[in-house]
Design a protein around this motif. Structure first.
Motif, PDB file in Angstrom:
ATOM      1  N   GLU A   1      -4.228  13.134  -6.516  1.00 61.12           N
ATOM      2  CA  GLU A   1      -2.949  12.789  -6.220  1.00 61.12           C
ATOM      3  C   GLU A   1      -1.995  14.184  -6.297  1.00 61.12           C
ATOM      4  OE1 GLU A   1      -1.191   9.484  -8.435  1.00 61.12           O
ATOM      5  OE2 GLU A   1      -3.218   8.461  -8.391  1.00 61.12           O
ATOM      6  N   PHE A   2      -0.902  14.136  -5.485  1.00 58.92           N
ATOM      7  CA  PHE A   2      -0.070  15.375  -5.900  1.00 58.92           C
ATOM      8  C   PHE A   2       1.100  14.831  -6.619  1.00 58.92           C
ATOM      9  CE2 PHE A   2      -2.190  16.260  -1.674  1.00 58.92           C
ATOM     10  CZ  PHE A   2      -2.819  17.487  -1.890  1.00 58.92           C
ATOM     11  N   THR A   3       1.472  15.809  -7.756  1.00 58.37           N
ATOM     12  CA  THR A   3       2.420  15.269  -8.369  1.00 58.37           C
ATOM     13  C   THR A   3       3.768  16.256  -8.098  1.00 58.37           C
ATOM     14  OG1 THR A   3       1.656  17.092 -10.223  1.00 58.37           O
ATOM     15  CG2 THR A   3       1.003  14.761 -10.406  1.00 58.37           C
ATOM     16  N   ALA A   4       3.532  17.066  -7.339  1.00 66.80           N
ATOM     17  CA  ALA A   4       4.810  17.872  -6.864  1.00 66.80           C
ATOM     18  C   ALA A   4       4.785  17.965  -5.436  1.00 66.80           C
ATOM     19  CB  ALA A   4       4.837  19.045  -7.539  1.00 66.80           C
ATOM     20  N   ASP A   5       5.913  17.928  -4.729  1.00 68.06           N
ATOM     21  CA  ASP A   5       5.807  18.147  -3.182  1.00 68.06           C
ATOM     22  C   ASP A   5       5.182  19.297  -2.405  1.00 68.06           C
ATOM     23  OD1 ASP A   5       7.004  15.466  -2.992  1.00 68.06           O
ATOM     24  OD2 ASP A   5       8.966  16.380  -2.838  1.00 68.06           O
ATOM     25  N   SER A   6       5.560  20.376  -3.209  1.00 63.97           N
ATOM     26  CA  SER A   6       5.080  21.723  -2.896  1.00 63.97           C
ATOM     27  C   SER A   6       3.586  21.944  -2.860  1.00 63.97           C
ATOM     28  CB  SER A   6       5.756  22.685  -3.592  1.00 63.97           C
ATOM     29  OG  SER A   6       5.439  22.706  -4.936  1.00 63.97           O
ATOM     30  N   ALA A   7       2.937  21.071  -3.761  1.00 62.60           N
ATOM     31  CA  ALA A   7       1.310  21.190  -4.036  1.00 62.60           C
ATOM     32  C   ALA A   7       0.667  20.886  -2.932  1.00 62.60           C
ATOM     33  CB  ALA A   7       1.046  20.451  -5.394  1.00 62.60           C
TER      34      ALA A   7
ATOM     35  N   GLU B   1     -13.016  18.336   4.513  1.00 62.48           N
ATOM     36  CA  GLU B   1     -12.240  16.998   4.799  1.00 62.48           C
ATOM     37  C   GLU B   1     -11.102  16.903   3.827  1.00 62.48           C
ATOM     38  OE1 GLU B   1     -12.814  12.241   3.809  1.00 62.48           O
ATOM     39  OE2 GLU B   1     -14.312  13.696   3.324  1.00 62.48           O
ATOM     40  N   PHE B   2      -9.736  16.519   4.412  1.00 63.59           N
ATOM     41  CA  PHE B   2      -8.810  16.378   3.559  1.00 63.59           C
ATOM     42  C   PHE B   2      -8.110  15.141   4.404  1.00 63.59           C
ATOM     43  CE2 PHE B   2      -3.984  16.925   2.874  1.00 63.59           C
ATOM     44  CZ  PHE B   2      -4.060  16.454   1.641  1.00 63.59           C
ATOM     45  N   SER B   3      -8.327  14.126   3.662  1.00 64.02           N
ATOM     46  CA  SER B   3      -7.877  12.780   4.325  1.00 64.02           C
ATOM     47  C   SER B   3      -7.256  11.760   3.296  1.00 64.02           C
ATOM     48  CB  SER B   3      -8.888  12.069   4.999  1.00 64.02           C
ATOM     49  OG  SER B   3     -10.035  11.705   3.798  1.00 64.02           O
ATOM     50  N   PRO B   4      -6.165  10.933   3.896  1.00 65.19           N
ATOM     51  CA  PRO B   4      -5.776   9.918   3.047  1.00 65.19           C
ATOM     52  C   PRO B   4      -6.719   8.904   2.551  1.00 65.19           C
ATOM     53  CG  PRO B   4      -4.671   9.559   4.925  1.00 65.19           C
ATOM     54  CD  PRO B   4      -5.559  10.968   4.859  1.00 65.19           C
ATOM     55  N   ILE B   5      -6.527   8.142   1.308  1.00 61.50           N
ATOM     56  CA  ILE B   5      -7.211   7.153   0.847  1.00 61.50           C
ATOM     57  C   ILE B   5      -6.386   5.898   0.834  1.00 61.50           C
ATOM     58  CG2 ILE B   5      -8.680   6.146  -0.991  1.00 61.50           C
ATOM     59  CD1 ILE B   5      -9.326   8.948  -1.875  1.00 61.50           C
ATOM     60  N   VAL B   6      -6.669   5.039   1.561  1.00 61.36           N
ATOM     61  CA  VAL B   6      -5.826   3.604   1.692  1.00 61.36           C
ATOM     62  C   VAL B   6      -6.494   2.743   0.616  1.00 61.36           C
ATOM     63  CG1 VAL B   6      -5.434   1.485   3.167  1.00 61.36           C
ATOM     64  CG2 VAL B   6      -5.711   3.792   4.252  1.00 61.36           C
ATOM     65  N   PRO B   7      -5.418   2.509  -0.245  1.00 59.92           N
ATOM     66  CA  PRO B   7      -5.883   1.373  -1.506  1.00 59.92           C
ATOM     67  C   PRO B   7      -6.318   0.315  -1.274  1.00 59.92           C
ATOM     68  CG  PRO B   7      -3.427   1.771  -1.453  1.00 59.92           C
ATOM     69  CD  PRO B   7      -4.112   2.742  -0.402  1.00 59.92           C
TER      70      PRO B   7
ATOM     71  N   ARG C   1       0.876  -1.396  -0.138  1.00 58.10           N
ATOM     72  CA  ARG C   1      -0.016  -0.153  -0.006  1.00 58.10           C
ATOM     73  C   ARG C   1       1.064   1.197  -0.057  1.00 58.10           C
ATOM     74  NH1 ARG C   1      -3.542  -3.227   3.339  1.00 58.10           N
ATOM     75  NH2 ARG C   1      -5.568  -3.467   2.152  1.00 58.10           N
ATOM     76  N   ALA C   2       1.994   1.247   0.719  1.00 57.77           N
ATOM     77  CA  ALA C   2       2.746   2.251   1.003  1.00 57.77           C
ATOM     78  C   ALA C   2       3.490   2.436  -0.434  1.00 57.77           C
ATOM     79  CB  ALA C   2       3.794   2.323   1.909  1.00 57.77           C
ATOM     80  N   ARG C   3       3.569   1.528  -1.327  1.00 58.22           N
ATOM     81  CA  ARG C   3       4.172   1.959  -2.812  1.00 58.22           C
ATOM     82  C   ARG C   3       3.293   2.248  -3.643  1.00 58.22           C
ATOM     83  NH1 ARG C   3       7.083  -4.111  -2.859  1.00 58.22           N
ATOM     84  NH2 ARG C   3       8.080  -4.164  -1.003  1.00 58.22           N
ATOM     85  N   GLY C   4       2.077   1.899  -3.344  1.00 59.17           N
ATOM     86  CA  GLY C   4       0.920   2.435  -4.455  1.00 59.17           C
ATOM     87  C   GLY C   4       0.796   4.099  -4.393  1.00 59.17           C
ATOM     88  N   PRO C   5      -0.039   4.303  -5.183  1.00 63.20           N
ATOM     89  CA  PRO C   5      -0.369   5.915  -5.456  1.00 63.20           C
ATOM     90  C   PRO C   5      -1.063   6.347  -4.165  1.00 63.20           C
ATOM     91  CG  PRO C   5      -2.339   4.513  -6.385  1.00 63.20           C
ATOM     92  CD  PRO C   5      -1.008   3.446  -6.177  1.00 63.20           C
ATOM     93  N   ARG C   6      -0.455   7.406  -3.749  1.00 61.57           N
ATOM     94  CA  ARG C   6      -0.957   8.106  -2.571  1.00 61.57           C
ATOM     95  C   ARG C   6      -1.930   9.101  -2.918  1.00 61.57           C
ATOM     96  NH1 ARG C   6       4.420   8.906   1.247  1.00 61.57           N
ATOM     97  NH2 ARG C   6       5.150   6.681   0.956  1.00 61.57           N
ATOM     98  N   ARG C   7      -3.244   8.953  -2.829  1.00 61.10           N
ATOM     99  CA  ARG C   7      -4.448   9.699  -2.915  1.00 61.10           C
ATOM    100  C   ARG C   7      -5.070  10.146  -1.895  1.00 61.10           C
ATOM    101  NH1 ARG C   7      -6.718   5.689  -7.743  1.00 61.10           N
ATOM    102  NH2 ARG C   7      -5.056   6.104  -9.378  1.00 61.10           N
ATOM    103  N   HIS C   8      -5.634  11.346  -2.134  1.00 60.65           N
ATOM    104  CA  HIS C   8      -6.505  12.153  -1.032  1.00 60.65           C
ATOM    105  C   HIS C   8      -7.744  12.296  -1.285  1.00 60.65           C
ATOM    106  CE1 HIS C   8      -2.176  12.470   0.425  1.00 60.65           C
ATOM    107  NE2 HIS C   8      -2.775  12.768   1.653  1.00 60.65           N
TER     108      HIS C   8
ATOM    109  N   PRO D   1      -2.046  23.575  -9.527  1.00 58.99           N
ATOM    110  CA  PRO D   1      -0.595  23.186  -9.949  1.00 58.99           C
ATOM    111  C   PRO D   1      -0.176  22.025  -9.282  1.00 58.99           C
ATOM    112  CG  PRO D   1      -0.526  25.718  -9.739  1.00 58.99           C
ATOM    113  CD  PRO D   1      -1.841  25.196  -9.305  1.00 58.99           C
ATOM    114  N   GLY D   2       0.505  21.099  -9.776  1.00 58.45           N
ATOM    115  CA  GLY D   2       1.063  19.949  -9.105  1.00 58.45           C
ATOM    116  C   GLY D   2      -0.149  18.768  -8.347  1.00 58.45           C
ATOM    117  N   VAL D   3      -1.247  19.076  -9.014  1.00 59.08           N
ATOM    118  CA  VAL D   3      -2.441  18.383  -8.751  1.00 59.08           C
ATOM    119  C   VAL D   3      -3.062  17.398  -9.612  1.00 59.08           C
ATOM    120  CG1 VAL D   3      -4.773  18.171  -7.723  1.00 59.08           C
ATOM    121  CG2 VAL D   3      -2.983  19.822  -6.690  1.00 59.08           C
ATOM    122  N   ASP D   4      -3.163  16.081  -9.517  1.00 59.69           N
ATOM    123  CA  ASP D   4      -3.754  15.100 -10.673  1.00 59.69           C
ATOM    124  C   ASP D   4      -5.155  14.795 -10.145  1.00 59.69           C
ATOM    125  OD1 ASP D   4      -4.396  13.433 -12.777  1.00 59.69           O
ATOM    126  OD2 ASP D   4      -3.074  11.981 -12.170  1.00 59.69           O
TER     127      ASP D   4
END
Length: 301
Positions: A263-269, A284-290, A226-233, A248-251
Protein backbone atom coordinates in the motif's frame (compact mmCIF):
# COMPACT_ATOMS: atom_id res chain seq x y z
CA UNK A 1 -55.66 -11.87 -9.75
CA UNK A 2 -54.90 -8.23 -9.02
CA UNK A 3 -51.38 -7.73 -7.73
CA UNK A 4 -49.89 -4.76 -5.94
CA UNK A 5 -46.84 -3.12 -7.46
CA UNK A 6 -44.32 -1.00 -5.64
CA UNK A 7 -43.39 1.17 -8.64
CA UNK A 8 -40.78 3.59 -7.37
CA UNK A 9 -41.48 3.06 -3.69
CA UNK A 10 -38.52 2.62 -1.36
CA UNK A 11 -37.98 1.59 2.24
CA UNK A 12 -36.20 4.24 4.27
CA UNK A 13 -34.74 3.24 7.63
CA UNK A 14 -33.98 6.38 9.62
CA UNK A 15 -32.01 6.25 12.89
CA UNK A 16 -33.68 3.07 14.17
CA UNK A 17 -32.79 2.29 17.78
CA UNK A 18 -33.83 -0.64 19.93
CA UNK A 19 -32.79 -1.43 23.48
CA UNK A 20 -33.21 -4.56 25.59
CA UNK A 21 -32.85 -3.48 29.18
CA UNK A 22 -29.54 -1.62 29.49
CA UNK A 23 -28.21 -3.06 26.22
CA UNK A 24 -28.61 -1.21 22.92
CA UNK A 25 -29.06 -3.86 20.23
CA UNK A 26 -29.57 -1.42 17.33
CA UNK A 27 -28.12 2.06 17.55
CA UNK A 28 -29.32 4.79 15.13
CA UNK A 29 -29.26 2.53 12.07
CA UNK A 30 -30.06 4.28 8.77
CA UNK A 31 -30.14 3.01 5.18
CA UNK A 32 -32.41 2.89 2.14
CA UNK A 33 -33.70 -0.09 0.16
CA UNK A 34 -34.24 1.26 -3.34
CA UNK A 35 -37.04 0.04 -5.63
CA UNK A 36 -36.04 -2.69 -8.06
CA UNK A 37 -32.78 -3.37 -6.23
CA UNK A 38 -31.47 -6.11 -3.99
CA UNK A 39 -29.82 -4.87 -0.82
CA UNK A 40 -27.67 -7.30 1.14
CA UNK A 41 -27.67 -6.98 4.92
CA UNK A 42 -24.49 -8.50 6.34
CA UNK A 43 -22.94 -8.73 9.78
CA UNK A 44 -21.81 -11.26 12.34
CA UNK A 45 -24.05 -13.00 14.84
CA UNK A 46 -25.55 -10.45 17.23
CA UNK A 47 -24.86 -7.52 14.89
CA UNK A 48 -28.52 -6.43 14.96
CA UNK A 49 -29.72 -7.55 11.52
CA UNK A 50 -32.70 -9.60 12.71
CA UNK A 51 -33.73 -6.94 15.25
CA UNK A 52 -33.65 -4.28 12.52
CA UNK A 53 -35.76 -6.40 10.19
CA UNK A 54 -38.28 -7.06 12.94
CA UNK A 55 -38.61 -3.33 13.56
CA UNK A 56 -39.14 -2.70 9.84
CA UNK A 57 -41.95 -5.26 9.89
CA UNK A 58 -43.46 -4.00 13.16
CA UNK A 59 -42.75 -7.26 15.00
CA UNK A 60 -40.62 -5.30 17.49
CA UNK A 61 -41.34 -1.81 18.73
CA UNK A 62 -39.06 1.05 17.74
CA UNK A 63 -37.57 3.00 20.63
CA UNK A 64 -36.19 5.77 18.43
CA UNK A 65 -36.19 6.53 14.72
CA UNK A 66 -38.63 5.79 11.93
CA UNK A 67 -39.32 3.51 8.97
CA UNK A 68 -40.78 5.18 5.87
CA UNK A 69 -42.48 3.65 2.84
CA UNK A 70 -43.07 5.80 -0.22
CA UNK A 71 -41.76 8.83 1.70
CA UNK A 72 -44.19 8.60 4.63
CA UNK A 73 -44.23 6.75 7.95
CA UNK A 74 -44.94 3.10 7.31
CA UNK A 75 -48.36 1.80 8.36
CA UNK A 76 -50.00 -1.51 9.14
CA UNK A 77 -51.49 -1.86 5.65
CA UNK A 78 -48.11 -1.17 4.08
CA UNK A 79 -46.46 -3.90 6.13
CA UNK A 80 -49.30 -6.30 5.30
CA UNK A 81 -48.36 -5.96 1.63
CA UNK A 82 -44.71 -6.89 2.30
CA UNK A 83 -43.29 -10.37 2.02
CA UNK A 84 -41.47 -11.31 5.22
CA UNK A 85 -39.38 -14.36 5.97
CA UNK A 86 -38.44 -14.35 9.66
CA UNK A 87 -35.43 -15.97 11.28
CA UNK A 88 -37.74 -18.36 13.15
CA UNK A 89 -39.73 -20.19 10.52
CA UNK A 90 -43.47 -20.05 11.16
CA UNK A 91 -45.08 -22.85 9.15
CA UNK A 92 -47.10 -25.73 10.56
CA UNK A 93 -45.14 -29.02 10.49
CA UNK A 94 -48.18 -31.34 10.48
CA UNK A 95 -50.14 -29.51 7.78
CA UNK A 96 -49.94 -30.42 4.07
CA UNK A 97 -47.70 -28.00 2.19
CA UNK A 98 -50.22 -26.71 -0.35
CA UNK A 99 -53.06 -26.41 2.17
CA UNK A 100 -51.14 -24.13 4.47
CA UNK A 101 -49.83 -21.94 1.63
CA UNK A 102 -53.42 -21.52 0.44
CA UNK A 103 -54.42 -20.57 3.99
CA UNK A 104 -51.59 -18.03 4.24
CA UNK A 105 -52.55 -16.58 0.86
CA UNK A 106 -56.14 -16.14 1.97
CA UNK A 107 -54.93 -14.34 5.09
CA UNK A 108 -53.23 -11.93 2.67
CA UNK A 109 -56.50 -11.28 0.84
CA UNK A 110 -56.10 -13.76 -2.01
CA UNK A 111 -58.94 -15.94 -3.22
CA UNK A 112 -58.55 -19.65 -2.61
CA UNK A 113 -58.17 -20.27 -6.34
CA UNK A 114 -55.51 -17.58 -6.81
CA UNK A 115 -53.63 -18.75 -3.73
CA UNK A 116 -53.70 -22.35 -4.94
CA UNK A 117 -52.51 -21.43 -8.44
CA UNK A 118 -49.71 -19.17 -7.21
CA UNK A 119 -48.56 -21.62 -4.52
CA UNK A 120 -48.52 -24.51 -6.98
CA UNK A 121 -46.51 -22.49 -9.49
CA UNK A 122 -43.96 -21.46 -6.86
CA UNK A 123 -43.58 -24.99 -5.49
CA UNK A 124 -43.07 -26.32 -9.00
CA UNK A 125 -40.33 -23.72 -9.51
CA UNK A 126 -38.69 -25.22 -6.42
CA UNK A 127 -39.09 -28.81 -7.70
CA UNK A 128 -41.74 -29.55 -5.08
CA UNK A 129 -44.64 -30.05 -7.46
CA UNK A 130 -44.88 -33.69 -6.46
CA UNK A 131 -44.98 -32.93 -2.73
CA UNK A 132 -48.04 -30.63 -2.59
CA UNK A 133 -50.05 -32.95 -0.33
CA UNK A 134 -47.13 -33.98 1.89
CA UNK A 135 -46.91 -32.72 5.45
CA UNK A 136 -44.20 -30.15 5.98
CA UNK A 137 -42.42 -32.27 8.60
CA UNK A 138 -41.91 -35.03 6.02
CA UNK A 139 -39.70 -32.75 3.91
CA UNK A 140 -35.98 -32.25 4.35
CA UNK A 141 -34.87 -29.05 6.08
CA UNK A 142 -33.79 -27.63 2.73
CA UNK A 143 -37.19 -28.33 1.18
CA UNK A 144 -38.93 -26.84 4.22
CA UNK A 145 -36.88 -23.71 3.58
CA UNK A 146 -38.14 -23.65 -0.01
CA UNK A 147 -41.72 -23.75 1.24
CA UNK A 148 -41.00 -20.88 3.64
CA UNK A 149 -39.60 -18.83 0.76
CA UNK A 150 -42.72 -19.59 -1.29
CA UNK A 151 -44.88 -18.34 1.60
CA UNK A 152 -43.07 -14.98 1.55
CA UNK A 153 -43.47 -14.59 -2.23
CA UNK A 154 -47.01 -15.97 -2.52
CA UNK A 155 -49.07 -12.77 -2.53
CA UNK A 156 -46.88 -10.79 -4.96
CA UNK A 157 -45.55 -8.49 -2.22
CA UNK A 158 -44.71 -4.84 -2.73
CA UNK A 159 -41.41 -5.30 -0.84
CA UNK A 160 -39.44 -8.26 0.46
CA UNK A 161 -37.71 -8.55 3.85
CA UNK A 162 -35.93 -11.91 4.02
CA UNK A 163 -33.86 -13.08 6.98
CA UNK A 164 -31.31 -15.69 5.78
CA UNK A 165 -33.45 -16.93 2.86
CA UNK A 166 -30.64 -19.04 1.36
CA UNK A 167 -29.83 -20.94 4.54
CA UNK A 168 -29.93 -24.69 3.92
CA UNK A 169 -30.65 -24.43 0.20
CA UNK A 170 -28.73 -26.51 -2.31
CA UNK A 171 -27.26 -24.80 -5.41
CA UNK A 172 -30.27 -25.63 -7.59
CA UNK A 173 -32.67 -24.12 -5.04
CA UNK A 174 -30.45 -21.05 -4.71
CA UNK A 175 -30.61 -20.56 -8.48
CA UNK A 176 -34.41 -20.88 -8.42
CA UNK A 177 -34.63 -18.38 -5.58
CA UNK A 178 -32.33 -15.95 -7.34
CA UNK A 179 -34.47 -16.17 -10.48
CA UNK A 180 -37.63 -15.39 -8.51
CA UNK A 181 -36.02 -12.43 -6.74
CA UNK A 182 -34.76 -11.00 -10.01
CA UNK A 183 -38.27 -11.25 -11.44
CA UNK A 184 -39.57 -9.25 -8.46
CA UNK A 185 -36.89 -6.59 -8.73
CA UNK A 186 -37.64 -6.18 -12.43
CA UNK A 187 -41.17 -5.28 -11.31
CA UNK A 188 -39.73 -2.55 -9.07
CA UNK A 189 -39.91 -4.44 -5.77
CA UNK A 190 -37.27 -3.42 -3.19
CA UNK A 191 -35.59 -6.47 -1.63
CA UNK A 192 -33.65 -6.58 1.64
CA UNK A 193 -32.10 -9.88 2.67
CA UNK A 194 -29.55 -10.95 5.23
CA UNK A 195 -27.01 -13.67 4.65
CA UNK A 196 -23.74 -15.02 5.99
CA UNK A 197 -22.82 -16.20 2.48
CA UNK A 198 -20.75 -13.20 1.45
CA UNK A 199 -19.86 -14.57 -1.98
CA UNK A 200 -23.57 -14.92 -2.76
CA UNK A 201 -24.34 -11.43 -1.48
CA UNK A 202 -21.50 -10.04 -3.59
CA UNK A 203 -22.86 -11.77 -6.70
CA UNK A 204 -26.51 -10.82 -6.22
CA UNK A 205 -26.76 -7.47 -4.52
CA UNK A 206 -26.95 -4.00 -6.01
CA UNK A 207 -26.22 -2.47 -2.59
CA UNK A 208 -24.78 -3.62 0.73
CA UNK A 209 -25.26 -2.62 4.35
CA UNK A 210 -22.60 -3.83 6.80
CA UNK A 211 -23.70 -3.95 10.43
CA UNK A 212 -21.55 -4.52 13.52
CA UNK A 213 -22.47 -4.14 17.19
CA UNK A 214 -25.79 -2.54 16.24
CA UNK A 215 -24.37 0.21 14.03
CA UNK A 216 -23.92 0.65 10.29
CA UNK A 217 -20.20 0.41 9.52
CA UNK A 218 -20.44 0.67 5.73
CA UNK A 219 -23.12 1.04 3.07
CA UNK A 220 -23.15 1.41 -0.70
CA UNK A 221 -22.68 -0.62 -3.86
CA UNK A 222 -19.95 -3.25 -4.05
CA UNK A 223 -17.88 -0.93 -6.26
CA UNK A 224 -18.32 1.98 -3.84
CA UNK A 225 -17.27 -0.13 -0.87
CA UNK A 226 -14.27 -1.48 -2.74
CA UNK A 227 -13.24 2.06 -3.69
CA UNK A 228 -13.30 3.07 -0.01
CA UNK A 229 -11.18 0.11 1.03
CA UNK A 230 -7.39 -0.10 1.09
CA UNK A 231 -5.82 0.37 -2.34
CA UNK A 232 -3.30 -2.40 -2.53
CA UNK A 233 -1.07 -3.41 -5.40
CA UNK A 234 0.91 -6.48 -6.32
CA UNK A 235 4.46 -5.71 -7.46
CA UNK A 236 6.77 -8.34 -8.94
CA UNK A 237 10.38 -7.88 -10.01
CA UNK A 238 13.23 -10.13 -11.17
CA UNK A 239 14.91 -10.29 -7.76
CA UNK A 240 13.75 -10.58 -4.17
CA UNK A 241 11.07 -8.01 -3.33
CA UNK A 242 12.32 -7.42 0.19
CA UNK A 243 13.86 -4.12 -0.95
CA UNK A 244 10.35 -2.62 -0.79
CA UNK A 245 10.50 -2.65 3.01
CA UNK A 246 12.96 0.23 2.87
CA UNK A 247 11.07 2.19 0.22
CA UNK A 248 9.73 5.56 1.54
CA UNK A 249 5.93 5.89 1.56
CA UNK A 250 5.33 2.16 1.09
CA UNK A 251 3.59 -0.16 3.56
CA UNK A 252 4.54 -3.76 2.75
CA UNK A 253 1.63 -6.10 3.54
CA UNK A 254 3.28 -9.31 2.39
CA UNK A 255 6.41 -10.49 0.59
CA UNK A 256 6.83 -13.86 -1.10
CA UNK A 257 10.07 -14.17 -3.05
CA UNK A 258 10.08 -11.70 -5.92
CA UNK A 259 6.45 -10.61 -5.35
CA UNK A 260 4.95 -8.27 -2.75
CA UNK A 261 1.58 -6.81 -1.77
CA UNK A 262 1.94 -3.14 -0.89
CA UNK A 263 0.00 0.00 0.00
CA UNK A 264 1.20 3.53 -0.69
CA UNK A 265 1.12 5.82 2.32
CA UNK A 266 2.22 8.88 0.32
CA UNK A 267 1.04 10.01 -3.13
CA UNK A 268 4.58 10.61 -4.36
CA UNK A 269 5.68 7.09 -3.43
CA UNK A 270 3.87 5.39 -6.30
CA UNK A 271 5.92 6.91 -9.11
CA UNK A 272 9.20 6.56 -7.19
CA UNK A 273 8.50 2.91 -6.38
CA UNK A 274 7.60 2.00 -9.95
CA UNK A 275 10.80 3.64 -11.22
CA UNK A 276 12.83 1.69 -8.67
CA UNK A 277 11.04 -1.52 -9.69
CA UNK A 278 11.81 -0.91 -13.38
CA UNK A 279 15.51 -0.74 -12.48
CA UNK A 280 15.10 -4.15 -10.80
CA UNK A 281 13.30 -5.76 -13.73
CA UNK A 282 9.61 -4.99 -13.22
CA UNK A 283 7.37 -7.89 -14.19
CA UNK A 284 4.00 -6.91 -12.71
CA UNK A 285 2.41 -3.89 -11.11
CA UNK A 286 -1.34 -4.27 -10.73
CA UNK A 287 -4.13 -3.20 -8.35
CA UNK A 288 -5.69 -5.83 -6.09
CA UNK A 289 -9.49 -5.72 -6.01
CA UNK A 290 -10.60 -6.56 -2.45
CA UNK A 291 -13.17 -9.29 -1.92
CA UNK A 292 -16.37 -8.63 -0.02
CA UNK A 293 -14.98 -10.72 2.84
CA UNK A 294 -11.98 -8.39 3.07
CA UNK A 295 -14.23 -5.32 2.93
CA UNK A 296 -16.39 -6.81 5.66
CA UNK A 297 -13.42 -7.51 7.92
CA UNK A 298 -12.08 -3.98 7.42
CA UNK A 299 -15.50 -2.46 8.16
CA UNK A 300 -16.16 -4.33 11.39
CA UNK A 301 -12.72 -3.98 12.97
Amino acid sequence: MTTATSGTKRIEVDSLTRRFGQSTAVDAVSFTVEPGRMTGFVGGNGAGKTTTMRMIMGVLGIHEGEVRWDGRPIGLRDRASFGYMPEERGLYPKQPVLDQLIYLGQLRGMTRKDASNEATALLERFDLGGRLKDKLESLSLGNQQRVQVAAALLHRPTALILDEPFSGLDPAAVDSMVGLLRERTRDGVPVLFSSHQLDLVDRLCDSLVVLAHGTVRAAGTSDELRARGPRRHRLTTDGDAGWLRGQPGVDVIDVAGNSAVIEFTADSAREQTVRAAVDRGLREFSPIVPTLSEIFREAVQ
